[in-house]
Design an enzyme around this catalytic site. Structure first.
Site, short mmCIF file in Angstrom:
data_model
loop_
_atom_site.label_atom_id
_atom_site.label_comp_id
_atom_site.label_asym_id
_atom_site.label_seq_id
_atom_site.Cartn_x
_atom_site.Cartn_y
_atom_site.Cartn_z
N ASP A 72 0.82 -1.21 0.00
CA ASP A 72 0.00 0.00 0.00
C ASP A 72 0.86 1.26 0.00
OD1 ASP A 72 -2.43 -1.19 0.12
OD2 ASP A 72 -2.64 -1.05 2.29
N LYS A 126 -3.29 2.86 -2.29
CA LYS A 126 -4.53 3.62 -2.30
C LYS A 126 -4.38 4.74 -1.28
CE LYS A 126 -7.12 -0.03 -1.57
NZ LYS A 126 -8.31 -0.67 -1.06
N MET A 132 -8.59 8.09 9.04
CA MET A 132 -9.01 8.75 7.79
C MET A 132 -9.94 9.93 8.08
SD MET A 132 -9.56 5.38 5.42
CE MET A 132 -9.93 4.17 6.68
#
Ligand code: SAH
Length: 257
Positions: free
Chosen positions: A39, A61, A175
């Protein structure tokens, strides 16, 4: 020990970035893998532990910049394993926390590929370490809630704000940078005091690490001004209050006796 036969997959927790925070098992698996799918959040120091002939494939991502969709990633992992390779799927933090692990586990199992998980240090633990603080606090923060404030493109954040606005809990929001304004507004509207302590930790455990303490009503400004481009965690709750430690000497000086 042969826990990594040809044609098998390990979902490996890469931790928050500092390679010293890898488990010994993760280090061993990374060193033995023939193919490593990683990632965006996996640190360079971790990738440097791959064997000299390993194939490193970036399937990163980051919000708004999806380079490969989940279905493609699932297929790449399964195809590599079916070719007989030893595959490591390296994920930031712990693979089982906001890591889309279920999709990859299901894809491997559906194809008859053996798949296992090696846990990692999650961002909330690394953030607490970088603050030098505890996420729980006897009597005051008896609950720790991991929540993601990532909304799908075009959708609003659909969270149960009433249950999140719990004075006895510490909230670790993954996030959450883009949603900081909404998080602050909704939690205050649901009853959390405006002066609830908040800590923002960016790039925990990496040389670029930054942290910042503020209060819930000032969170939107802090998130805009104090954070850069790195991954950031929002921590909210009484456990994050700055603590005044009274040293023995100070206590004696203050004592009238
Ligand atoms: N599986 C990961 C989380 C993936 S979601 C884990 O267990 O940590 C990605 C989010 O994790 C980022 O948006 C950020 O909120 C958080 N994050 C990951 N690495 C971080 C780091 N080094 N410092 C601060 N937050 C981090």
């Amino acid at each position: 020990m042969n826990d990594f036969p040809q044609g098998s997959v390990w979902l490996v927790g890469a931790g928050p970035g500092d390679p010293e925070l890898l488990t010994r098992k993760a280090e061993r698996l990374i060193g033995r893998a023939e193919t490593i799918f990683y990632d965006a959040l996996v640190g360079e120091g971790v990738l440097a532990l791959a064997g000299p002939n390993a194939r490193l494939v970036h399937v990163g991502k980051r919000s708004g910049r999806h380079s490969k969709d989940q279905g493609t990633i699932d297929r790449l992992i399964v195809d590599a394993a079916l070719k007989g390779e030893r595959v490591v799927r390296l994920k930031g933090g712990d693979p089982a926390i906001f890591g889309r692990a279920t999709e990859e586990l299901d894809a491997c199992r559906a194809a008859g590929v053996s798949v296992s998980i090696c846990p990692g240090v999650t961002a909330a633990s690394a953030a607490a370490a970088s603050l030098g603080a505890s996420l729980t606090l006897r009597g005051l923060a008896r609950k720790l809630t991991f929540v993601t404030a990532h909304a799908r493109a075009g959708e609003t954040l659909d969270l149960d704000w009433t249950s999140l606005a719990d004075r006895d809990a510490t909230l670790a929001i993954y996030m959450g940078k883009a949603a900081a304004t909404e998080v602050s507004r909704q939690l205050i509207a649901a009853g959390l005091p405006a002066d609830t302590p908040v800590a923002l930790v960016e790039s925990a455990s990496l040389p670029t690490e930054r942290h910042f303490r503020t209060r819930l009503d000032l969170l939107p400004i802090a998130a805009r001004s104090a954070l850069g481009d790195g991954p950031a965690l929002l921590l909210i709750g009484q456990a994050l209050a700055e603590r005044t430690v009274i040293t023995a000497t100070a206590a004696m000086e203050a004592c009238p006796c």
